[in-house]
Design a protein around this motif. Structure first.
Motif, PDB file in Angstrom:
ATOM      1  N   HIS B  29      65.823  41.597  36.327  1.00 37.20           N
ATOM      2  CA  HIS B  29      66.145  43.021  36.353  1.00 37.20           C
ATOM      3  C   HIS B  29      65.112  43.842  35.580  1.00 37.20           C
ATOM      4  O   HIS B  29      64.406  43.319  34.719  1.00 37.20           O
ATOM      5  CB  HIS B  29      67.533  43.265  35.759  1.00 37.20           C
ATOM      6  N   ASP B  30      65.061  45.143  35.902  1.00 37.07           N
ATOM      7  CA  ASP B  30      64.084  45.999  35.224  1.00 37.07           C
ATOM      8  C   ASP B  30      64.730  46.989  34.262  1.00 37.07           C
ATOM      9  O   ASP B  30      64.030  47.753  33.608  1.00 37.07           O
ATOM     10  CB  ASP B  30      63.231  46.752  36.252  1.00 37.07           C
ATOM     11  N   THR B  31      66.055  46.991  34.193  1.00 39.92           N
ATOM     12  CA  THR B  31      66.753  47.929  33.317  1.00 39.92           C
ATOM     13  C   THR B  31      67.725  47.162  32.429  1.00 39.92           C
ATOM     14  O   THR B  31      68.445  46.278  32.906  1.00 39.92           O
ATOM     15  CB  THR B  31      67.515  48.982  34.144  1.00 39.92           C
ATOM     16  N   MET B  32      67.719  47.505  31.144  1.00 44.00           N
ATOM     17  CA  MET B  32      68.626  46.851  30.195  1.00 44.00           C
ATOM     18  C   MET B  32      69.317  47.897  29.351  1.00 44.00           C
ATOM     19  O   MET B  32      68.796  49.009  29.147  1.00 44.00           O
ATOM     20  CB  MET B  32      67.856  45.850  29.314  1.00 44.00           C
ATOM     21  N   GLN B  53      60.593  51.214  28.943  1.00 44.83           N
ATOM     22  CA  GLN B  53      60.625  52.631  28.604  1.00 44.83           C
ATOM     23  C   GLN B  53      62.063  53.055  28.311  1.00 44.83           C
ATOM     24  O   GLN B  53      62.980  52.743  29.077  1.00 44.83           O
ATOM     25  CB  GLN B  53      60.117  53.476  29.779  1.00 44.83           C
ATOM     26  N   LEU B  54      62.245  53.793  27.226  1.00 48.27           N
ATOM     27  CA  LEU B  54      63.566  54.295  26.875  1.00 48.27           C
ATOM     28  C   LEU B  54      63.950  55.403  27.851  1.00 48.27           C
ATOM     29  O   LEU B  54      63.220  56.394  27.988  1.00 48.27           O
ATOM     30  CB  LEU B  54      63.539  54.835  25.447  1.00 48.27           C
ATOM     31  N   ILE B  55      65.076  55.262  28.569  1.00 50.17           N
ATOM     32  CA  ILE B  55      65.501  56.289  29.512  1.00 50.17           C
ATOM     33  C   ILE B  55      66.833  56.923  29.138  1.00 50.17           C
ATOM     34  O   ILE B  55      67.141  58.020  29.586  1.00 50.17           O
ATOM     35  CB  ILE B  55      65.560  55.766  30.969  1.00 50.17           C
ATOM     36  N   VAL B  56      67.645  56.254  28.369  1.00 49.43           N
ATOM     37  CA  VAL B  56      68.892  56.842  27.895  1.00 49.43           C
ATOM     38  C   VAL B  56      68.989  56.599  26.398  1.00 49.43           C
ATOM     39  O   VAL B  56      68.821  55.468  25.943  1.00 49.43           O
ATOM     40  CB  VAL B  56      70.135  56.242  28.589  1.00 49.43           C
ATOM     41  N   ASN B  57      69.213  57.661  25.658  1.00 49.37           N
ATOM     42  CA  ASN B  57      69.364  57.545  24.212  1.00 49.37           C
ATOM     43  C   ASN B  57      70.518  58.451  23.835  1.00 49.37           C
ATOM     44  O   ASN B  57      70.344  59.662  23.709  1.00 49.37           O
ATOM     45  CB  ASN B  57      68.063  57.952  23.522  1.00 49.37           C
ATOM     46  N   GLU B  58      71.704  57.870  23.749  1.00 48.00           N
ATOM     47  CA  GLU B  58      72.875  58.672  23.445  1.00 48.00           C
ATOM     48  C   GLU B  58      72.866  59.074  21.979  1.00 48.00           C
ATOM     49  O   GLU B  58      72.021  58.643  21.206  1.00 48.00           O
ATOM     50  CB  GLU B  58      74.141  57.889  23.781  1.00 48.00           C
ATOM     51  N   THR B  59      73.807  59.882  21.607  1.00 51.17           N
ATOM     52  CA  THR B  59      73.863  60.361  20.233  1.00 51.17           C
ATOM     53  C   THR B  59      74.360  59.236  19.333  1.00 51.17           C
ATOM     54  O   THR B  59      75.568  59.025  19.194  1.00 51.17           O
ATOM     55  CB  THR B  59      74.813  61.575  20.134  1.00 51.17           C
TER      56      THR B  59
END
Lengths: 110, 114
Positions: B29-32, B53-59
């Motif tokens: 897979h390419d997303t973790m 690459q960071l694509i989601v960074n929640e609070t």
């Protein structure tokens, strides 16, 4: 606010009976997954749906993106079906960020 | 059949210590993802990475930092843990190609902060 509302929060079933779990979405979702979390804490994949209905053994799931809901039907419940069931919805954000429902704690009674 | 591996299974530590959790997937897979599951079993996404690459960074508090060396590995470091960090941390992976973005989860790391 919460994007995924899961119901019921808890459910008891006698062996051999069935019921339905439901998730309502407050925004348009691209896809939904259903998981069972067992007593060891592992999340077991049950279904992935982008639309329509899938069936696997005693389980059946439907995803209606237009009406913003998904259901998981369990029939002929067995003791090993006990656990917590989660739906997780993938919004149309392009970031493939899943939002989980709060879970349904299912107890199957002999 | 496990394809998302997490270490350690459990970790007990004192307030203020640093901890690191590892995750590896062998699904190609390419997303973790990293999720936190609290004592009420609520699951919240913390981070997701696509091809390192960071694509989601929640609070999340700044003491949490994800680290990805390649698309098969995603680690999580917590500097100076707090009692509220006690939880189960779940790693997952999915693929952004092929039309199905089904996630697969690891067994989790249970963190207890004393």
């Amino acid at each position: 606010g919460d994007q995924v509302e899961q119901s019921p929060s808890a459910l008891s079933l006698h062996e051999g009976t069935g019921s339905a779990l439901r998730c309502n979405f407050t925004t348009t979702m691209r896809a939904v997954q259903w998981f069972q979390q067992n007593s060891r804490g592992s999340l077991i994949n049950l279904f992935y749906l982008a639309s329509g209905t899938k069936e696997n053994g005693r389980l059946k799931s439907t995803f209606n993106s237009k009406e913003s809901y998904s259901t998981l039907h369990i029939r002929d419940a067995q003791l090993e079906d006990s656990g917590t069931y989660f739906c997780a919805a993938d919004g149309n954000t392009g970031n493939y960020k899943y939002v989980f429902g709060a879970g349904t704690r299912l107890k199957v009674i002999a | 059949e496990t394809a998302v591996f997490q270490t350690p299974n459990y970790h007990v530590t004192q307030v203020g210590n640093e901890v690191s959790f590892n995750c590896k997937q062998t699904l190609g897979h390419d997303t973790m993802y990293w999720y936190k599951q609290d004592s009420k079993k609520l699951l919240k996404i913390m981070f997701s990475y696509n091809n390192k690459q960071l694509i989601v960074n929640e609070t999340v508090p700044r003491r949490f930092s994800p680290q990805s060396s390649d698309k098969a590995h995603l680690n999580l470091r917590i500097k100076s843990v707090e009692p509220e960090d006690s939880a189960v941390y779940l790693c997952a992976s999915s693929s952004r190609t092929g039309g199905s973005y089904e996630q697969y989860f690891g067994p989790g790391t249970r963190l207890t902060v004393l």
